[in-house]
Design a protein around this motif. Structure first.
Motif, PDB file in Angstrom:
ATOM      1  N   PHE A 138      11.268   1.783   7.530  1.00 55.87           N
ATOM      2  CA  PHE A 138      11.893   3.086   7.283  1.00 55.87           C
ATOM      3  C   PHE A 138      12.626   3.582   8.531  1.00 55.87           C
ATOM      4  O   PHE A 138      13.676   4.210   8.429  1.00 55.87           O
ATOM      5  CB  PHE A 138      10.791   4.082   6.884  1.00 55.87           C
ATOM      6  CG  PHE A 138      11.288   5.465   6.628  1.00 55.87           C
ATOM      7  CD1 PHE A 138      11.990   5.764   5.476  1.00 55.87           C
ATOM      8  CD2 PHE A 138      11.073   6.477   7.567  1.00 55.87           C
ATOM      9  CE1 PHE A 138      12.467   7.054   5.244  1.00 55.87           C
ATOM     10  CE2 PHE A 138      11.548   7.760   7.346  1.00 55.87           C
ATOM     11  CZ  PHE A 138      12.245   8.048   6.182  1.00 55.87           C
ATOM     12  N   SER A 139      12.036   3.284   9.692  1.00 56.08           N
ATOM     13  CA  SER A 139      12.586   3.843  10.933  1.00 56.08           C
ATOM     14  C   SER A 139      12.221   2.964  12.121  1.00 56.08           C
ATOM     15  O   SER A 139      11.314   2.128  12.031  1.00 56.08           O
ATOM     16  CB  SER A 139      12.015   5.247  11.152  1.00 56.08           C
ATOM     17  OG  SER A 139      10.591   5.231  11.066  1.00 56.08           O
ATOM     18  N   TRP A 140      12.935   3.178  13.216  1.00 58.42           N
ATOM     19  CA  TRP A 140      12.639   2.482  14.484  1.00 58.42           C
ATOM     20  C   TRP A 140      12.490   3.499  15.608  1.00 58.42           C
ATOM     21  O   TRP A 140      13.310   4.407  15.731  1.00 58.42           O
ATOM     22  CB  TRP A 140      13.796   1.562  14.885  1.00 58.42           C
ATOM     23  CG  TRP A 140      13.654   0.136  14.472  1.00 58.42           C
ATOM     24  CD1 TRP A 140      14.359  -0.494  13.473  1.00 58.42           C
ATOM     25  CD2 TRP A 140      12.773  -0.853  15.042  1.00 58.42           C
ATOM     26  NE1 TRP A 140      13.960  -1.810  13.394  1.00 58.42           N
ATOM     27  CE2 TRP A 140      12.993  -2.056  14.353  1.00 58.42           C
ATOM     28  CE3 TRP A 140      11.817  -0.840  16.069  1.00 58.42           C
ATOM     29  CZ2 TRP A 140      12.296  -3.228  14.643  1.00 58.42           C
ATOM     30  CZ3 TRP A 140      11.127  -2.004  16.361  1.00 58.42           C
ATOM     31  CH2 TRP A 140      11.365  -3.185  15.663  1.00 58.42           C
ATOM     32  N   ASP A 141      11.469   3.312  16.443  1.00 59.37           N
ATOM     33  CA  ASP A 141      11.476   3.957  17.754  1.00 59.37           C
ATOM     34  C   ASP A 141      12.392   3.064  18.584  1.00 59.37           C
ATOM     35  O   ASP A 141      11.972   2.033  19.105  1.00 59.37           O
ATOM     36  CB  ASP A 141      10.063   3.965  18.375  1.00 59.37           C
ATOM     37  CG  ASP A 141       9.126   4.926  17.660  1.00 59.37           C
ATOM     38  OD1 ASP A 141       9.618   5.883  17.029  1.00 59.37           O
ATOM     39  OD2 ASP A 141       7.895   4.722  17.743  1.00 59.37           O
ATOM     40  N   VAL A 142      13.657   3.441  18.674  1.00 60.24           N
ATOM     41  CA  VAL A 142      14.644   2.548  19.311  1.00 60.24           C
ATOM     42  C   VAL A 142      14.351   2.427  20.808  1.00 60.24           C
ATOM     43  O   VAL A 142      14.303   1.339  21.365  1.00 60.24           O
ATOM     44  CB  VAL A 142      16.086   3.065  19.084  1.00 60.24           C
ATOM     45  CG1 VAL A 142      17.097   2.181  19.805  1.00 60.24           C
ATOM     46  CG2 VAL A 142      16.392   3.116  17.599  1.00 60.24           C
ATOM     47  N   VAL A 143      14.146   3.579  21.436  1.00 61.20           N
ATOM     48  CA  VAL A 143      13.817   3.573  22.871  1.00 61.20           C
ATOM     49  C   VAL A 143      12.545   4.387  23.057  1.00 61.20           C
ATOM     50  O   VAL A 143      12.383   5.458  22.476  1.00 61.20           O
ATOM     51  CB  VAL A 143      14.980   4.168  23.699  1.00 61.20           C
ATOM     52  CG1 VAL A 143      14.599   4.243  25.181  1.00 61.20           C
ATOM     53  CG2 VAL A 143      16.256   3.338  23.523  1.00 61.20           C
ATOM     54  N   ASN A 144      11.654   3.856  23.867  1.00 65.70           N
ATOM     55  CA  ASN A 144      10.353   4.480  24.104  1.00 65.70           C
ATOM     56  C   ASN A 144      10.177   4.781  25.593  1.00 65.70           C
ATOM     57  O   ASN A 144      10.409   3.913  26.435  1.00 65.70           O
ATOM     58  CB  ASN A 144       9.253   3.497  23.644  1.00 65.70           C
ATOM     59  CG  ASN A 144       7.884   4.117  23.585  1.00 65.70           C
ATOM     60  OD1 ASN A 144       7.714   5.205  23.034  1.00 65.70           O
ATOM     61  ND2 ASN A 144       6.896   3.444  24.145  1.00 65.70           N
ATOM     62  N   ASN A 186       0.798  -1.234   0.000  1.00 63.74           N
ATOM     63  CA  ASN A 186       0.000   0.000   0.000  1.00 63.74           C
ATOM     64  C   ASN A 186       0.828   1.281   0.000  1.00 63.74           C
ATOM     65  O   ASN A 186       0.294   2.362   0.238  1.00 63.74           O
ATOM     66  CB  ASN A 186      -0.944  -0.006   1.216  1.00 63.74           C
ATOM     67  CG  ASN A 186      -2.056  -1.034   1.046  1.00 63.74           C
ATOM     68  OD1 ASN A 186      -2.986  -0.834   0.279  1.00 63.74           O
ATOM     69  ND2 ASN A 186      -1.938  -2.153   1.730  1.00 63.74           N
ATOM     70  N   GLY A 187       2.114   1.157  -0.260  1.00 62.96           N
ATOM     71  CA  GLY A 187       2.968   2.349  -0.335  1.00 62.96           C
ATOM     72  C   GLY A 187       3.068   3.105   0.982  1.00 62.96           C
ATOM     73  O   GLY A 187       3.091   4.338   1.005  1.00 62.96           O
ATOM     74  N   LEU A 188       3.147   2.365   2.094  1.00 61.76           N
ATOM     75  CA  LEU A 188       3.201   2.994   3.417  1.00 61.76           C
ATOM     76  C   LEU A 188       4.598   2.804   4.015  1.00 61.76           C
ATOM     77  O   LEU A 188       5.126   1.691   4.010  1.00 61.76           O
ATOM     78  CB  LEU A 188       2.177   2.320   4.344  1.00 61.76           C
ATOM     79  CG  LEU A 188       0.711   2.421   3.916  1.00 61.76           C
ATOM     80  CD1 LEU A 188      -0.089   1.239   4.455  1.00 61.76           C
ATOM     81  CD2 LEU A 188       0.108   3.724   4.426  1.00 61.76           C
ATOM     82  N   LYS A 189       5.181   3.877   4.549  1.00 59.26           N
ATOM     83  CA  LYS A 189       6.475   3.751   5.230  1.00 59.26           C
ATOM     84  C   LYS A 189       6.230   3.219   6.630  1.00 59.26           C
ATOM     85  O   LYS A 189       5.345   3.720   7.335  1.00 59.26           O
ATOM     86  CB  LYS A 189       7.149   5.114   5.321  1.00 59.26           C
ATOM     87  CG  LYS A 189       7.737   5.546   4.007  1.00 59.26           C
ATOM     88  CD  LYS A 189       8.640   6.752   4.171  1.00 59.26           C
ATOM     89  CE  LYS A 189       9.447   6.910   2.907  1.00 59.26           C
ATOM     90  NZ  LYS A 189       9.670   8.295   2.535  1.00 59.26           N
ATOM     91  N   VAL A 190       7.033   2.232   7.041  1.00 56.19           N
ATOM     92  CA  VAL A 190       6.824   1.656   8.376  1.00 56.19           C
ATOM     93  C   VAL A 190       7.757   2.312   9.389  1.00 56.19           C
ATOM     94  O   VAL A 190       8.979   2.316   9.223  1.00 56.19           O
ATOM     95  CB  VAL A 190       7.085   0.132   8.380  1.00 56.19           C
ATOM     96  CG1 VAL A 190       6.933  -0.432   9.796  1.00 56.19           C
ATOM     97  CG2 VAL A 190       6.134  -0.576   7.426  1.00 56.19           C
ATOM     98  N   ASN A 191       7.153   2.877  10.445  1.00 57.44           N
ATOM     99  CA  ASN A 191       7.934   3.254  11.614  1.00 57.44           C
ATOM    100  C   ASN A 191       7.762   2.132  12.631  1.00 57.44           C
ATOM    101  O   ASN A 191       6.684   1.976  13.220  1.00 57.44           O
ATOM    102  CB  ASN A 191       7.445   4.579  12.215  1.00 57.44           C
ATOM    103  CG  ASN A 191       8.185   4.878  13.517  1.00 57.44           C
ATOM    104  OD1 ASN A 191       9.409   4.978  13.517  1.00 57.44           O
ATOM    105  ND2 ASN A 191       7.473   4.970  14.612  1.00 57.44           N
ATOM    106  N   ALA A 192       8.808   1.330  12.799  1.00 60.27           N
ATOM    107  CA  ALA A 192       8.686   0.175  13.695  1.00 60.27           C
ATOM    108  C   ALA A 192       8.722   0.642  15.153  1.00 60.27           C
ATOM    109  O   ALA A 192       9.495   1.520  15.525  1.00 60.27           O
ATOM    110  CB  ALA A 192       9.821  -0.802  13.405  1.00 60.27           C
ATOM    111  N   HIS A 193       7.862   0.016  15.956  1.00 58.92           N
ATOM    112  CA  HIS A 193       7.630   0.501  17.333  1.00 58.92           C
ATOM    113  C   HIS A 193       7.485  -0.711  18.230  1.00 58.92           C
ATOM    114  O   HIS A 193       6.551  -1.479  18.015  1.00 58.92           O
ATOM    115  CB  HIS A 193       6.347   1.341  17.319  1.00 58.92           C
ATOM    116  CG  HIS A 193       5.847   1.778  18.648  1.00 58.92           C
ATOM    117  ND1 HIS A 193       6.297   2.916  19.276  1.00 58.92           N
ATOM    118  CD2 HIS A 193       4.908   1.255  19.489  1.00 58.92           C
ATOM    119  CE1 HIS A 193       5.646   3.079  20.418  1.00 58.92           C
ATOM    120  NE2 HIS A 193       4.796   2.088  20.570  1.00 58.92           N
ATOM    121  N   THR A 194       8.340  -0.974  19.118  1.00 61.41           N
ATOM    122  CA  THR A 194       9.499  -0.236  19.539  1.00 61.41           C
ATOM    123  C   THR A 194      10.511  -1.235  20.096  1.00 61.41           C
ATOM    124  O   THR A 194      10.090  -2.278  20.596  1.00 61.41           O
ATOM    125  CB  THR A 194       9.118   0.826  20.606  1.00 61.41           C
ATOM    126  OG1 THR A 194      10.278   1.403  21.181  1.00 61.41           O
ATOM    127  CG2 THR A 194       8.282   0.235  21.748  1.00 61.41           C
TER     128      THR A 194
END
Ligand code: G3I
Length: 372
Positions: free
Chosen positions: A153-159, A105-113
């Motif tokens: 695309f990205s990670w919330d490395v620390v939450n 679906n052309g969505l960038k994933v921000n992986a959490h966490t």
């Protein structure tokens, strides 16, 4: 005879329509402007994605997400408790599905966490010696960030590692690994997933003390020669009470230390908070409790407009600072999905997002679009 065939024709057509997926019959957002197109070139617009949505169950949400958003954050399915249920046991099925869904679906994933004190697997909560915690920390980051390297695309490395006063929150990681654990988390993530953007994510970091703590933390990570690309201000606020001056100051201060600024879990609650009430008085508490779910049968126009105005003011501010903001993610696609229906009191009816329970755009949606 002619009438007979015409009636039969209409009946056949109705039957055929009934066989179509429901979003093909009547998508509530057909002909409606889209958030991702409206803010193209300004910032990404994302939504939290639930397990049900990642499994593509529910046509209403599927067509809304594809039409409105260009980024997704897994609401729960990439948290350690779900991905890593045993010492040597990983469960990637749902997370893989989400990545596949996003690609399609052309969505960038921000992986959490990667590292969060909450929603930890049971086996981690039971660890007592520092070496085992360190081993889990290393295994988890390396395995999970490594698997999705090049796919997210990205990670919330620390939450949520900070307390309200800006000091480090007490957690198993702080207790067993010491106060350098956040720097180490970013170092390991960078190694396992070198081309992925790496973020620190927290709530209330627009508030001065907590913001100062976040700035000190970011500077510490950078001083250690470790990469951090951005900061996520979660944005769980209350309608009519959005702290605009603090938000603006935070955008400016985080951008000044070369952070991409994101609003990562945006929702504006319209319900009363139990913490404003006097819980010591039993009679009064029950009276207040009765009033704690006031909009079960629908949102009055006055509150609907108040919500719309709060969103309008917020997006006006976001656009003013669009050069510093890279993404705005709502914590859910529509009101029915919101965690705020169950927190801090279970089973209430909240209305914190831009789309209603039938996936129809609300007045707040149109106010946000009109800001552009
Ligand atoms: O998976 C179980 C399911 O098996 C069970 O039947 C059901 C019964 O209650 O619970 C399900 O787990 C729930 C899970 O969401 C998945 O729906 C948990 O009880 C529930 O506590 C959990 O809540 C999530 C919460 O994080 C956990 O802390 C919310 O959906 C999610 O929106 C929320 O997201 C957090 C961000 O990650 C970090 N920032 C704050 C934000 C809001 O709390």
């Amino acid at each position: 005879m002619l009438i007979h065939y015409t009636v039969r024709g209409v009946l056949v057509l109705l039957n055929l329509l009934a066989l179509l997926p429901c979003h093909a019959q009547q998508s509530p957002t057909i002909g409606v402007p889209s958030l991702k197109e409206t803010f193209k070139g300004d910032f990404l617009v994302g939504t939290a994605l639930s397990a049900t949505q990642a499994r593509e169950n529910g046509a209403g949400a599927a067509s809304l997400i594809a039409q409105q958003f260009n980024a997704v954050t897994p609401e729960n399915i990439m948290k350690a408790a779900i991905l890593h249920p045993g010492w040597d046991k990983y469960n990637f099925e749902l997370a893989d599905k989400l990545v596949e869904y996003a690609q399609k679906n052309g969505l960038k994933v921000n992986a959490h966490t990667l590292i969060w004190h909450s929603q930890l697997p049971g086996f981690v909560r039971r660890l007592t010696d520092p070496d085992s915690v360190r081993q889990f920390f290393y295994n988890h980051i390396t395995t999970v960030a490594g698997r999705y390297s090049g796919k997210v695309f990205s990670w919330d490395v620390v939450n949520e590692a900070l307390a309200e006063d800006g000091t480090l929150r007490t957690s198993i990681f702080l207790e067993k690994l010491g106060d350098n654990y956040i720097v180490e988390a970013f170092r390991l993530a960078q190694k396992a997933s070198p081309n992925t953007e790496l973020y620190y994510n927290d709530y209330s970091i627009e508030r001065p003390k907590k913001r100062a703590g976040a700035i000190a933390l970011i500077k510490k990570i950078k001083a250690a020669g470790v990469r951090i690309d951005g900061v996520g201000i979660q944005g769980h606020w209350r309608a009519n009470n959005v702290p605009l001056p603090d938000i603006e100051q935070s955008i400016i201060e985080f951008a000044a230390i070369e952070m991409k600024v994101m609003f990562t879990e945006l929702d504006l609650s319209v319900l009363p908070s139990p913490w404003n009430s006097n819980v010591a008085d039993v009679d009064r508490t029950s009276a207040v409790r009765t009033g704690m779910d006031p909009y079960k049968n629908g949102l009055p126009d006055s509150v609907q407009h108040m919500l719309a105005k709060s969103y309008e003011d917020l997006f006006r501010l976001f656009l003013k600072h669009k050069d510093k903001i890279s993404r705005i993610t709502f914590w859910g696609a529509s009101d029915g999905q919101s965690w705020l229906n169950d927190w801090p009191i279970r089973g209430r009816t909240n209305y914190p997002l831009l789309f209603d329970r039938e996936y129809k755009p609300k007045p707040a949606f149109y106010k946000v679009i009109a800001v552009k």
